[in-house]
Design a protein around this motif. Sequence first.
Motif, PDB file in Angstrom:
ATOM      1  N   ARG A  80       0.841  -1.209   0.000  1.00 23.33           N
ATOM      2  CA  ARG A  80       0.000   0.000   0.000  1.00 23.33           C
ATOM      3  C   ARG A  80       0.876   1.258   0.000  1.00 23.33           C
ATOM      4  O   ARG A  80       0.583   2.231  -0.673  1.00 23.33           O
ATOM      5  N   THR A  81       1.974   1.228   0.774  1.00 21.84           N
ATOM      6  CA  THR A  81       2.855   2.392   0.865  1.00 21.84           C
ATOM      7  C   THR A  81       3.548   2.680  -0.463  1.00 21.84           C
ATOM      8  O   THR A  81       3.613   3.819  -0.908  1.00 21.84           O
ATOM      9  N   TYR A  82       4.077   1.637  -1.080  1.00 24.85           N
ATOM     10  CA  TYR A  82       4.894   1.825  -2.284  1.00 24.85           C
ATOM     11  C   TYR A  82       4.071   1.910  -3.569  1.00 24.85           C
ATOM     12  O   TYR A  82       4.534   2.467  -4.557  1.00 24.85           O
ATOM     13  N   GLY A  83       2.913   1.299  -3.571  1.00 23.83           N
ATOM     14  CA  GLY A  83       2.065   1.298  -4.759  1.00 23.83           C
ATOM     15  C   GLY A  83       2.650   0.520  -5.928  1.00 23.83           C
ATOM     16  O   GLY A  83       2.315   0.768  -7.082  1.00 23.83           O
ATOM     17  N   MET A  84       3.544  -0.395  -5.637  1.00 26.62           N
ATOM     18  CA  MET A  84       4.173  -1.183  -6.707  1.00 26.62           C
ATOM     19  C   MET A  84       3.245  -2.323  -7.138  1.00 26.62           C
ATOM     20  O   MET A  84       2.225  -2.584  -6.496  1.00 26.62           O
ATOM     21  N   THR A  85       3.616  -2.974  -8.231  1.00 27.70           N
ATOM     22  CA  THR A  85       2.886  -4.159  -8.682  1.00 27.70           C
ATOM     23  C   THR A  85       3.569  -5.381  -8.084  1.00 27.70           C
ATOM     24  O   THR A  85       4.798  -5.471  -8.110  1.00 27.70           O
ATOM     25  N   ILE A  86       2.776  -6.275  -7.537  1.00 25.15           N
ATOM     26  CA  ILE A  86       3.368  -7.491  -6.973  1.00 25.15           C
ATOM     27  C   ILE A  86       2.831  -8.704  -7.724  1.00 25.15           C
ATOM     28  O   ILE A  86       1.615  -8.849  -7.926  1.00 25.15           O
ATOM     29  N   LEU A  87       3.745  -9.540  -8.146  1.00 23.77           N
ATOM     30  CA  LEU A  87       3.393 -10.796  -8.812  1.00 23.77           C
ATOM     31  C   LEU A  87       3.963 -11.906  -7.938  1.00 23.77           C
ATOM     32  O   LEU A  87       5.180 -12.026  -7.805  1.00 23.77           O
ATOM     33  N   MET A  88       3.071 -12.659  -7.313  1.00 30.27           N
ATOM     34  CA  MET A  88       3.546 -13.618  -6.320  1.00 30.27           C
ATOM     35  C   MET A  88       3.165 -15.052  -6.696  1.00 30.27           C
ATOM     36  O   MET A  88       2.002 -15.344  -6.946  1.00 30.27           O
ATOM     37  N   VAL A  89       4.152 -15.915  -6.704  1.00 34.27           N
ATOM     38  CA  VAL A  89       3.887 -17.338  -6.880  1.00 34.27           C
ATOM     39  C   VAL A  89       3.538 -17.901  -5.516  1.00 34.27           C
ATOM     40  O   VAL A  89       4.205 -17.612  -4.525  1.00 34.27           O
ATOM     41  N   ASN A  90       2.502 -18.688  -5.484  1.00 37.30           N
ATOM     42  CA  ASN A  90       2.013 -19.154  -4.192  1.00 37.30           C
ATOM     43  C   ASN A  90       1.432 -20.553  -4.389  1.00 37.30           C
ATOM     44  O   ASN A  90       1.107 -20.935  -5.502  1.00 37.30           O
ATOM     45  N   HIS A  91       1.299 -21.310  -3.327  1.00 38.58           N
ATOM     46  CA  HIS A  91       0.555 -22.553  -3.500  1.00 38.58           C
ATOM     47  C   HIS A  91      -0.545 -22.700  -2.448  1.00 38.58           C
ATOM     48  O   HIS A  91      -1.177 -23.736  -2.342  1.00 38.58           O
ATOM     49  N   LEU A  92      -0.762 -21.621  -1.705  1.00 39.08           N
ATOM     50  CA  LEU A  92      -1.803 -21.668  -0.674  1.00 39.08           C
ATOM     51  C   LEU A  92      -2.986 -20.792  -1.084  1.00 39.08           C
ATOM     52  O   LEU A  92      -2.844 -19.571  -1.238  1.00 39.08           O
ATOM     53  N   ILE A  93      -4.128 -21.410  -1.259  1.00 41.03           N
ATOM     54  CA  ILE A  93      -5.309 -20.683  -1.739  1.00 41.03           C
ATOM     55  C   ILE A  93      -5.727 -19.557  -0.769  1.00 41.03           C
ATOM     56  O   ILE A  93      -5.958 -18.428  -1.203  1.00 41.03           O
ATOM     57  N   PRO A  94      -5.815 -19.815   0.554  1.00 39.35           N
ATOM     58  CA  PRO A  94      -6.218 -18.723   1.460  1.00 39.35           C
ATOM     59  C   PRO A  94      -5.269 -17.529   1.387  1.00 39.35           C
ATOM     60  O   PRO A  94      -5.712 -16.381   1.414  1.00 39.35           O
ATOM     61  N   ASP A  95      -3.960 -17.796   1.281  1.00 41.20           N
ATOM     62  CA  ASP A  95      -2.986 -16.698   1.175  1.00 41.20           C
ATOM     63  C   ASP A  95      -3.245 -15.875  -0.078  1.00 41.20           C
ATOM     64  O   ASP A  95      -3.221 -14.639  -0.051  1.00 41.20           O
ATOM     65  N   ALA A  96      -3.490 -16.579  -1.166  1.00 39.26           N
ATOM     66  CA  ALA A  96      -3.711 -15.885  -2.444  1.00 39.26           C
ATOM     67  C   ALA A  96      -4.962 -15.012  -2.357  1.00 39.26           C
ATOM     68  O   ALA A  96      -4.968 -13.865  -2.827  1.00 39.26           O
ATOM     69  N   ILE A  97      -6.012 -15.529  -1.741  1.00 37.93           N
ATOM     70  CA  ILE A  97      -7.261 -14.750  -1.638  1.00 37.93           C
ATOM     71  C   ILE A  97      -7.083 -13.562  -0.683  1.00 37.93           C
ATOM     72  O   ILE A  97      -7.575 -12.470  -0.938  1.00 37.93           O
ATOM     73  N   GLU A  98      -6.349 -13.788   0.393  1.00 39.65           N
ATOM     74  CA  GLU A  98      -6.138 -12.707   1.363  1.00 39.65           C
ATOM     75  C   GLU A  98      -5.363 -11.536   0.754  1.00 39.65           C
ATOM     76  O   GLU A  98      -5.649 -10.370   1.026  1.00 39.65           O
ATOM     77  N   LEU A  99      -4.404 -11.859  -0.111  1.00 41.88           N
ATOM     78  CA  LEU A  99      -3.486 -10.818  -0.575  1.00 41.88           C
ATOM     79  C   LEU A  99      -3.858 -10.208  -1.934  1.00 41.88           C
ATOM     80  O   LEU A  99      -3.571  -9.043  -2.188  1.00 41.88           O
ATOM     81  N   SER A 100      -4.485 -11.000  -2.802  1.00 35.81           N
ATOM     82  CA  SER A 100      -4.468 -10.636  -4.228  1.00 35.81           C
ATOM     83  C   SER A 100      -5.701  -9.896  -4.733  1.00 35.81           C
ATOM     84  O   SER A 100      -6.810 -10.067  -4.226  1.00 35.81           O
ATOM     85  N   ASP A 101      -5.459  -9.129  -5.817  1.00 36.82           N
ATOM     86  CA  ASP A 101      -6.564  -8.577  -6.600  1.00 36.82           C
ATOM     87  C   ASP A 101      -6.993  -9.601  -7.644  1.00 36.82           C
ATOM     88  O   ASP A 101      -8.170  -9.719  -7.970  1.00 36.82           O
ATOM     89  N   HIS A 102      -6.000 -10.282  -8.178  1.00 32.79           N
ATOM     90  CA  HIS A 102      -6.276 -11.285  -9.220  1.00 32.79           C
ATOM     91  C   HIS A 102      -5.492 -12.552  -8.909  1.00 32.79           C
ATOM     92  O   HIS A 102      -4.370 -12.480  -8.395  1.00 32.79           O
ATOM     93  N   ILE A 103      -6.087 -13.686  -9.269  1.00 30.68           N
ATOM     94  CA  ILE A 103      -5.413 -14.969  -9.062  1.00 30.68           C
ATOM     95  C   ILE A 103      -5.399 -15.712 -10.397  1.00 30.68           C
ATOM     96  O   ILE A 103      -6.418 -15.825 -11.073  1.00 30.68           O
ATOM     97  N   ILE A 104      -4.213 -16.183 -10.732  1.00 32.15           N
ATOM     98  CA  ILE A 104      -4.057 -16.968 -11.964  1.00 32.15           C
ATOM     99  C   ILE A 104      -3.782 -18.402 -11.557  1.00 32.15           C
ATOM    100  O   ILE A 104      -2.873 -18.659 -10.759  1.00 32.15           O
ATOM    101  N   VAL A 105      -4.572 -19.326 -12.082  1.00 35.99           N
ATOM    102  CA  VAL A 105      -4.383 -20.741 -11.728  1.00 35.99           C
ATOM    103  C   VAL A 105      -3.688 -21.454 -12.881  1.00 35.99           C
ATOM    104  O   VAL A 105      -4.146 -21.389 -14.023  1.00 35.99           O
ATOM    105  N   MET A 106      -2.589 -22.118 -12.543  1.00 37.06           N
ATOM    106  CA  MET A 106      -1.838 -22.840 -13.580  1.00 37.06           C
ATOM    107  C   MET A 106      -1.907 -24.343 -13.339  1.00 37.06           C
ATOM    108  O   MET A 106      -2.067 -24.801 -12.213  1.00 37.06           O
ATOM    109  N   SER A 107      -1.796 -25.100 -14.414  1.00 32.79           N
ATOM    110  CA  SER A 107      -1.631 -26.560 -14.275  1.00 32.79           C
ATOM    111  C   SER A 107      -0.376 -26.944 -15.052  1.00 32.79           C
ATOM    112  O   SER A 107       0.157 -26.144 -15.830  1.00 32.79           O
TER     113      SER A 107
END
Lengths: 249, 248
Positions: free
Chosen positions: B181-208
């Motif tokens: 929020r302070t920096y206003g940067m774009t964050i692209l985060m690889v994750n494997h935990l669904i709750p973490d992704a929902i808590e943090l993200s504006d958008h979620i991309i699911v890969m297989s």
Amino acid sequence: MIGSVVHPRTSASHRSHARRNKRAWALMGILVGVSLLLVAYGYFKAVEWPMLADAVLHTTLRLALAYGIALVIGVSIALLVGWSPFADVFFPLFDILQNLPSFALIPLFIYFFGYTSKMIVIFAVSSIVWPILFAVLTAIKSAHKDLSDAATIFGARGLRRIPYFLAPLSFPAMLTGSIVGIAIGWESVIGAEIITNVAGFGDFIKGASASGVTEDMLAGTFAILVIVFAVNRLIWAPLLSESSKRYAE
Amino acid sequence: MPATHDMLLVLSRVSARFADEGEKGTLALKDISLSVPAGSFVSIIGPSGAGKSTLMRVILGFMPQTSGEIVRNFSRPAMVFQNYALFPWLSALDNVAFGLRMSGVPRKERERIAREKLKEVGLAHLENHYPAALSGGQRQRVGLARALALSPDLLIMDEPFSNLDTITSESLKADLLKIWRTYGMTILMVNHLIPDAIELSDHIIVMSGHPGRIEKTFSIDLPRPRDTRSAHFFRHVDLLTEDIRAIS
């Protein structure tokens, strides 16, 4: 924000290092003690100490010089090859070269440099350089991908990658390569002195064994052991200890 | 998602291959198309082997794409690594200042910035410690400070919480959101935990995986700060979990 605490390293590795250090000093104490006892009982009275000291000094200086040259050459080549995209091409080539038996090539060294101190130093360089080169090159090739990517993304690109990333990365390998290299270097220098009769410890023990004077040989062996021990304890052991602390996972 | 000119990163039908012993190599990514809006927090989730980390490497140019197009509208990328990737021969302060040093920032200035960033991640008192003397959470904070020191416009985070215990990762997540929020940067985060992704993200991309491809994208419209114990939140977790289950 949360506060955090330091996790000092009071680990088992420190204790085992201290134990090893104590054992090494105890071993050296025994060695020096035995030597002093032999001196006290007059066993070494026939030893020509100035001649022995001169021989050991010559050999040690040749080794030190050869090591210095080999370190510069080995580390420089390894860093440049490791930095370049050709590491995989050079690695097998170096492997073949380092497998050539050094002593089989000594006639070549004599042919080019004669029966001289210079020949012995250059011959020793050709032996010491390989463990250093391979250790550094292997460390660079096996660097963790993430660490390498971090260096790239944070700007260690181009030639700057060498001093800021590859050189510090390979420091522990340079240490272990040096220790192995110097062990090989003792053999090379002494062996070359024996073969060429150039003044030095090799020549000294050759003369001593030819005349059957075993106390000269024993005194010389003790002298070399003391030097090897002193170099190990005063230079390599502290550097290895610091490196294992710093580079621990 | 916003119009293309607002995008910090656009990938169009990007494929990439590992250069292994096969004649053509192994196909790692296939026809990846995605857009990352500037200032957004985007998570990429998927099983191991889905090519998430490979995708990050392709985006950063560490690995070439074999086909497709990448539009990179960022100039100062930085990355936080799963295994921290701190330089063991440098103190925490020097690790944070590393990128600035490489950019030619004078010593005093880069140390001032590095101290500031260490303070932001709560490690001001550990600036002289080497990575080996730090815990996993502390190392990851140093890694985050090192990235922030560059004032990045794109921060890529490769599973930054996966080696941390729950308590440490919770506090790091809270700090990360504050920093974002302070920096206003774009964050692209690889994750494997669904709750973490929902808590943090504006958008979620699911890969297989095999080869890595995008199966689905989600926009998370929960208001921030997100209550991770609310019924809404759990409903999102359930929906996403069901979708991922259907995909795999």
